[in-house]
Design an enzyme around this catalytic site. Structure first.
Site, short mmCIF file in Angstrom:
data_model
loop_
_atom_site.label_atom_id
_atom_site.label_comp_id
_atom_site.label_asym_id
_atom_site.label_seq_id
_atom_site.Cartn_x
_atom_site.Cartn_y
_atom_site.Cartn_z
N SER A 132 96.85 107.57 44.73
CA SER A 132 96.09 107.45 45.88
C SER A 132 94.94 106.38 45.73
CB SER A 132 95.38 108.92 46.06
OG SER A 132 94.47 108.88 47.13
N LYS A 176 99.17 115.83 44.54
CA LYS A 176 98.89 114.86 45.72
C LYS A 176 99.00 115.28 47.10
CE LYS A 176 98.29 110.49 47.32
NZ LYS A 176 99.08 110.31 48.41
N HIS A 187 96.09 117.26 47.70
CA HIS A 187 94.91 116.28 47.93
C HIS A 187 94.96 115.70 49.26
CE1 HIS A 187 93.97 111.83 48.34
NE2 HIS A 187 93.19 112.14 47.45
N GLU A 226 92.13 116.18 52.42
CA GLU A 226 91.56 114.88 53.12
C GLU A 226 91.63 115.22 54.43
OE1 GLU A 226 93.64 111.15 51.57
OE2 GLU A 226 93.99 110.65 53.78
P1 NBP Z 1 106.73 100.72 51.69
O1 NBP Z 1 106.81 102.16 51.66
O2 NBP Z 1 106.70 99.95 52.81
O3 NBP Z 1 108.30 100.37 50.97
C1 NBP Z 1 108.63 99.19 50.74
C2 NBP Z 1 109.22 98.94 49.56
O4 NBP Z 1 110.56 99.88 49.64
C3 NBP Z 1 109.90 97.58 49.34
O5 NBP Z 1 109.94 97.37 48.00
C4 NBP Z 1 111.59 97.72 50.01
O6 NBP Z 1 112.15 96.94 49.67
C5 NBP Z 1 111.62 99.07 49.43
N1 NBP Z 1 112.79 99.69 50.17
C6 NBP Z 1 112.70 100.19 51.37
BR1 NBP Z 1 111.67 100.09 52.70
N2 NBP Z 1 113.95 100.77 51.81
C7 NBP Z 1 114.79 100.92 50.48
C8 NBP Z 1 116.09 101.09 50.40
N3 NBP Z 1 116.71 101.72 51.14
N4 NBP Z 1 116.60 100.71 48.92
C9 NBP Z 1 115.69 100.11 48.09
N5 NBP Z 1 114.28 99.57 48.31
C10 NBP Z 1 113.86 100.09 49.43
O7 NBP Z 1 105.78 100.21 50.58
P2 NBP Z 1 104.17 100.60 50.09
O8 NBP Z 1 103.21 100.81 51.22
O9 NBP Z 1 103.72 99.77 49.16
O10 NBP Z 1 104.31 101.86 49.57
C11 NBP Z 1 105.23 102.52 48.51
C12 NBP Z 1 105.17 103.94 48.14
O11 NBP Z 1 103.82 104.36 47.87
C13 NBP Z 1 105.60 104.66 49.29
O12 NBP Z 1 106.27 105.79 48.79
C14 NBP Z 1 104.29 104.98 49.89
O13 NBP Z 1 104.38 106.37 50.80
C15 NBP Z 1 103.40 105.25 48.67
N6 NBP Z 1 101.89 105.04 49.19
C16 NBP Z 1 101.65 104.12 49.96
C17 NBP Z 1 100.15 103.94 50.15
C18 NBP Z 1 99.73 102.91 51.13
O14 NBP Z 1 98.53 102.89 51.09
N7 NBP Z 1 100.69 102.07 51.53
C19 NBP Z 1 99.26 104.69 49.37
C20 NBP Z 1 99.84 105.84 48.40
C21 NBP Z 1 101.23 105.81 48.28
P3 NBP Z 1 112.51 95.52 50.13
O15 NBP Z 1 111.41 94.42 50.27
O16 NBP Z 1 113.84 95.06 49.80
O17 NBP Z 1 112.70 95.81 51.84
#
Ligand code: NBP
Length: 491
Positions: free
Chosen positions: A131, A185, A188, A192
């Site tokens: 988070s 989580k 959490h 939130e």
């Molecule tokens: P995203 O949730 O946007 O995911 C992007 C990543 O997933 C890239 O590496 C992409 O690869 C890969 N990906 C996808 Br999309 N589809 C795929 C598939 N079918 N097979 C393999 N790889 C795949 O990224 P993020 O916002 O950094 O979040 C990452 C994780 O953390 C998520 O589960 C998200 O819910 C969680 N999270 C996010 C936040 C936030 O604030 N953003 C906070 C806390 C947790 P590519 O580059 O090849 O498309």
């Protein structure tokens, strides 16, 4: 071939993955980076990770070959099929005792399943809540790892050093077995939703009820932020209220009043219903977003349904603002009480040994609900790890008693004004129900038996020849029905 030097691998070079890698690198760990679209690895090494010790990998085989044993690989990819796809590609490349860590927003039943599947194959699995968004990932998130307990000693140092620190303590500790990390989580995120809704209601009461300006509300929130309500969400809401558009108008007044949601609040509310736990505040917070979303219908309703005539406030304005602070504080205590009740019930059901003091400590920093208040919850569970309810802890018991008169005055006034306070009100209704030795469920049981022969039990001390203690009793209420009860129904 040179001996592997990577401490940990990370797959997924989007916003979370890149920032977590840089954070781990800063803390002295050697990270090996990989991504499905492999070009992003070189781009990352040439830009954001330039000058760091981060290594790149252009295939999963290369990633695995660069890691010290037991290998630790974090997945920060889109939750769902992408996680399973990577796990099945990694499985044949890994050895007994290697660890796969899913740091995405996975639903906890998936983490329960993945732990069991991987453990059956001799591998270890961690499902970790992460988070704090981009900022948290870069400088110190709240990390909530659960899964295979045998994996914890191997990742503890990396995780605890990477996490946010509050008073020298990491906002990361072992949560519990199988899906416990992602479960916590999820709760959490539900909490939130509740915290955000409570702040929105306080803003509404100040603005529509007392007629206070955005700047003044920001000042009130900034003042609250120095007391018991000191928290990230109060702080950012004050900043939001001060923020002006180019024409000098508060930007917040130009934002459409329709709230979105990604589903974790809903998951928590559904889990509460499934568990039979009265987590009413998170439920109301989710429904408040649903009500906000039917804007067009609300516009039509506003034309044909009138509320009370708005009377000017004749009381002591500062006293009312102080009452509102107490109402928010008491409602927040109820929300966390309910959240911890839910976690306790699920832990009982799934046989998890949840670390409640650790959970509160993990939420103290690095995440959206971070607050001083969570320090008091940590202390309560340190004092009594098996605490049944936060309301039984001396500190919180005194706090709600102190807040109670102001809390009631605020809700009563909001009702007279016709300003909805679903979260404040449900918190008070829970409080009054929870402290009631007797609730009107006797009527419900009588109704159920009257119309459906669902039976009832008798109160201790009220038994007689016909009404026997401990028996499921059916009464022929009308003289017309039969004497057969509906045995398939459990009261
Ligand atoms: P995203 O949730 O946007 O995911 C992007 C990543 O997933 C890239 O590496 C992409 O690869 C890969 N990906 C996808 Br999309 N589809 C795929 C598939 N079918 N097979 C393999 N790889 C795949 O990224 P993020 O916002 O950094 O979040 C990452 C994780 O953390 C998520 O589960 C998200 O819910 C969680 N999270 C996010 C936040 C936030 O604030 N953003 C906070 C806390 C947790 P590519 O580059 O090849 O498309």
């Amino acid at each position: 071939m040179a001996a592997p030097t990577g401490d940990i691998g990370l797959i997924g070079l989007a916003v979370m993955g890149q920032n977590l890698i840089l954070n781990m690198n800063d803390k002295g760990f050697n990270v090996v980076a990989f991504n499905r679209t492999v070009e992003k690895v070189d781009r990352f090494l040439a830009n954001e990770a330039k000058g760091t010790n981060v290594q790149g990998a252009h295939s999963l085989e290369e990633l695995v070959s660069k890691l010290k044993k037991p290998r630790k690989i974090v997945l920060l990819v889109q939750a769902g099929p992408a996680v399973d796809a990577f796990i099945s590609k990694l499985e044949p490349l890994l050895e007994q005792g290697d660890i796969i860590i899913d740091g995405g927003n996975s639903h906890y039943p998936d983490s329960i399943r993945r732990t069991k599947e991987l453990e059956a194959k001799g591998l270890l699995f961690i499902g970790s809540g992460v988070s704090g968004g981009e900022e948290g990932a870069r400088h110190g998130p709240s990390l909530m790892p659960g899964g295979s307990p045998a994996a914890w000693p191997a990742i503890k140092e990396i995780f605890q050093k990477t996490a946010a620190q509050v008073d020298g303590e990491p906002c990361c500790d072992w949560v519990g077995e199988t899906g416990a990390g992602h479960y916590v989580k999820m709760v959490h995120n539900g909490i939130e939703y509740g915290d955000m809704q409570l702040i929105a209601e306080a803003y509404d009461i100040l603005k529509r009820g007392l007629g206070v300006s955005e700047d003044e509300i920001a000042d009130i929130f900034n003042k609250w932020n120095k007391g018991v309500l000191d928290s990230f969400l109060i702080e950012i809401t004050a900043n939001i209220l001060k923020f002006k558009d180019d024409d000098g108008e508060p930007l917040v007044n130009k934002i459409l009043d329709k709230a979105g949601q990604k589903g974790t609040g809903k998951w928590t509310a559904i889990n509460a219903l499934d568990a039979g736990m009265p987590v009413t505040l998170i439920g109301e917070a989710v429904f408040a977003r649903c009500l906000s979303a039917i804007k067009d219908e609300r516009i039509r309703a506003s034309k044909v349904i009138a509320g009370p005539q708005k009377e000017p406030f004749r009381g002591d304005k500062q006293q009312f603002i102080d009452d509102l602070e107490q109402a928010l504080y008491a409602s927040k205590i109820i929300s966390y009480t309910q959240g911890f009740m839910l976690m306790r019930e699920t832990a009982r059901d799934l046989k998890w040994n949840l670390n409640y003091a650790g959970i509160a400590q993990m939420w103290r920093g690095g995440c959206i609900i971070k607050s001083v208040f969570l320090g008091d919850i940590t202390s309560a569970y340190h004092k009594k790890p098996e605490l049944e309810s936060l309301l039984f802890d001396d500190f919180f018991n005194k706090a709600v008693h102190k807040a109670q008169p102001g809390w009631r005055r605020v809700i009563a006034q909001a009702v007279l004004w016709g300003i909805p306070t679903p979260a404040f009100s449900t918190a008070l209704a829970f409080f009054d129900g929870y402290r009631s030795e007797v609730v009107p469920a006797n009527i419900l049981q009588a109704q159920r038996d009257y119309f459906g022969a669902h039976t009832f039990r008798v109160l201790p001390g009220k038994e007689n020849e016909k009404l026997k203690t401990g028996e499921d009793i059916h009464i022929n209420w009308t003289g017309r029905g039969g004497n057969v009860s509906a045995s398939t129904y459990v009261a």
